[in-house]
Design a protein around this motif. Sequence first.
Motif, PDB file in Angstrom:
ATOM      1  N   ILE A 132       0.890  -1.002  -0.158  1.00  0.00           N
ATOM      2  CA  ILE A 132      -0.116  -0.151  -0.040  1.00  0.00           C
ATOM      3  C   ILE A 132       0.917   1.237   0.024  1.00  0.00           C
ATOM      4  CG2 ILE A 132      -1.737   1.385   1.460  1.00  0.00           C
ATOM      5  CD1 ILE A 132      -2.980  -1.585   2.194  1.00  0.00           C
ATOM      6  N   ARG A 133       2.075   1.256   0.784  1.00  0.00           N
ATOM      7  CA  ARG A 133       2.890   2.325   0.803  1.00  0.00           C
ATOM      8  C   ARG A 133       3.580   2.484  -0.675  1.00  0.00           C
ATOM      9  NH1 ARG A 133       5.411   0.675   6.792  1.00  0.00           N
ATOM     10  NH2 ARG A 133       3.835   2.132   7.998  1.00  0.00           N
ATOM     11  N   LYS A 134       3.881   1.349  -1.187  1.00  0.00           N
ATOM     12  CA  LYS A 134       4.724   1.454  -2.149  1.00  0.00           C
ATOM     13  C   LYS A 134       3.613   2.157  -3.493  1.00  0.00           C
ATOM     14  CE  LYS A 134       7.234  -1.193  -5.502  1.00  0.00           C
ATOM     15  NZ  LYS A 134       7.673  -2.674  -5.914  1.00  0.00           N
ATOM     16  N   ARG A 135       2.365   1.684  -3.603  1.00  0.00           N
ATOM     17  CA  ARG A 135       1.395   2.269  -4.486  1.00  0.00           C
ATOM     18  C   ARG A 135       1.209   3.759  -4.322  1.00  0.00           C
ATOM     19  NH1 ARG A 135      -1.203  -2.769  -3.654  1.00  0.00           N
ATOM     20  NH2 ARG A 135      -2.713  -1.663  -2.169  1.00  0.00           N
ATOM     21  N   LYS A 136       0.836   4.058  -3.006  1.00  0.00           N
ATOM     22  CA  LYS A 136       0.694   5.554  -2.714  1.00  0.00           C
ATOM     23  C   LYS A 136       1.804   6.421  -3.018  1.00  0.00           C
ATOM     24  CE  LYS A 136      -2.156   8.336  -0.507  1.00  0.00           C
ATOM     25  NZ  LYS A 136      -3.286   8.716  -1.392  1.00  0.00           N
ATOM     26  N   LEU A 137       3.191   5.751  -2.802  1.00  0.00           N
ATOM     27  CA  LEU A 137       4.222   6.508  -3.186  1.00  0.00           C
ATOM     28  C   LEU A 137       4.403   6.331  -4.642  1.00  0.00           C
ATOM     29  CD1 LEU A 137       7.020   8.090  -2.430  1.00  0.00           C
ATOM     30  CD2 LEU A 137       8.033   5.772  -2.424  1.00  0.00           C
ATOM     31  N   GLU A 138       4.193   5.805  -5.344  1.00  0.00           N
ATOM     32  CA  GLU A 138       4.246   5.785  -6.817  1.00  0.00           C
ATOM     33  C   GLU A 138       3.142   6.750  -7.468  1.00  0.00           C
ATOM     34  OE1 GLU A 138       3.658   1.785  -7.984  1.00  0.00           O
ATOM     35  OE2 GLU A 138       5.779   1.247  -7.553  1.00  0.00           O
ATOM     36  N   GLU A 139       1.919   6.730  -6.763  1.00  0.00           N
ATOM     37  CA  GLU A 139       0.824   7.609  -7.138  1.00  0.00           C
ATOM     38  C   GLU A 139       1.286   9.026  -7.019  1.00  0.00           C
ATOM     39  OE1 GLU A 139      -3.616   8.649  -5.801  1.00  0.00           O
ATOM     40  OE2 GLU A 139      -2.889   6.729  -5.382  1.00  0.00           O
ATOM     41  N   MET A 140       1.982   9.406  -5.872  1.00  0.00           N
ATOM     42  CA  MET A 140       2.289  10.924  -5.582  1.00  0.00           C
ATOM     43  C   MET A 140       3.394  11.192  -6.339  1.00  0.00           C
ATOM     44  SD  MET A 140       2.149  10.419  -1.258  1.00  0.00           S
ATOM     45  CE  MET A 140       3.343  12.065  -1.081  1.00  0.00           C
ATOM     46  N   GLN A 141       4.075  10.230  -6.681  1.00  0.00           N
ATOM     47  CA  GLN A 141       5.229  10.668  -7.880  1.00  0.00           C
ATOM     48  C   GLN A 141       4.802  10.953  -9.263  1.00  0.00           C
ATOM     49  OE1 GLN A 141       7.804   7.203  -7.386  1.00  0.00           O
ATOM     50  NE2 GLN A 141       9.313   8.350  -5.825  1.00  0.00           N
ATOM     51  N   ARG A 142       3.821  10.160  -9.470  1.00  0.00           N
ATOM     52  CA  ARG A 142       3.000  10.488 -10.924  1.00  0.00           C
ATOM     53  C   ARG A 142       2.157  11.803 -10.879  1.00  0.00           C
ATOM     54  NH1 ARG A 142       1.598   4.856 -10.604  1.00  0.00           N
ATOM     55  NH2 ARG A 142      -0.409   5.604  -9.777  1.00  0.00           N
ATOM     56  N   ASN A 143       1.572  12.014  -9.565  1.00  0.00           N
ATOM     57  CA  ASN A 143       1.002  13.274  -9.529  1.00  0.00           C
ATOM     58  C   ASN A 143       1.997  14.588  -9.679  1.00  0.00           C
ATOM     59  OD1 ASN A 143      -1.699  12.300  -9.353  1.00  0.00           O
ATOM     60  ND2 ASN A 143      -1.641  12.183  -7.211  1.00  0.00           N
ATOM     61  N   ALA A 144       3.026  14.166  -8.926  1.00  0.00           N
ATOM     62  CA  ALA A 144       3.950  15.398  -8.928  1.00  0.00           C
ATOM     63  C   ALA A 144       4.668  15.620 -10.397  1.00  0.00           C
ATOM     64  CB  ALA A 144       5.210  15.126  -8.024  1.00  0.00           C
ATOM     65  N   GLN A 145       4.574  14.482 -11.024  1.00  0.00           N
ATOM     66  CA  GLN A 145       5.125  14.640 -12.492  1.00  0.00           C
ATOM     67  C   GLN A 145       4.091  15.249 -13.143  1.00  0.00           C
ATOM     68  OE1 GLN A 145       6.128  10.613 -13.436  1.00  0.00           O
ATOM     69  NE2 GLN A 145       8.404  10.931 -13.077  1.00  0.00           N
ATOM     70  N   GLN A 146       2.935  14.972 -13.034  1.00  0.00           N
ATOM     71  CA  GLN A 146       1.904  15.437 -14.007  1.00  0.00           C
ATOM     72  C   GLN A 146       1.502  17.153 -13.591  1.00  0.00           C
ATOM     73  OE1 GLN A 146      -1.437  13.241 -13.040  1.00  0.00           O
ATOM     74  NE2 GLN A 146      -1.109  11.664 -14.632  1.00  0.00           N
TER      75      GLN A 146
END
Length: 114
Positions: free
Chosen positions: A10-24
């Motif tokens: 869950i933490r890993k998925r959340k971190l990946e999601e946050m990174q994608r949002n930051a890139q966007q």
Amino acid sequence: MDEDDELNNIRKRKLEEMQRNAQQQNQIDDESKRQMEQEEARRQQILRQILTTEARERLSTLKLVRPDLVNNVENQLIQLAGMGRINRVIGDEELKGILSRLIGTKRETKIERR
């Protein structure tokens, strides 16, 4: 052990999601910045066509102390040029006259009580 793995996933998925949002968000910011730069370049091109070098220098100098006034004058000049109402190059003396009329009409009188 299963709960720990699930929590880590869950933490890993959340971190990946946050990174994608930051890139966007960075891509959106870059696009906005690019559009603003293009708009400013377009404005400066128009001003180069309708103002002499001395008049542009005067606006640049005045922009340091009265950016609101300069933006207002530039917007009005650009709008008039866009409508075809400016059919000559505006020199420094004419610009000084425009500025003095605008400053003269917007000057406020302040009375302080002691």
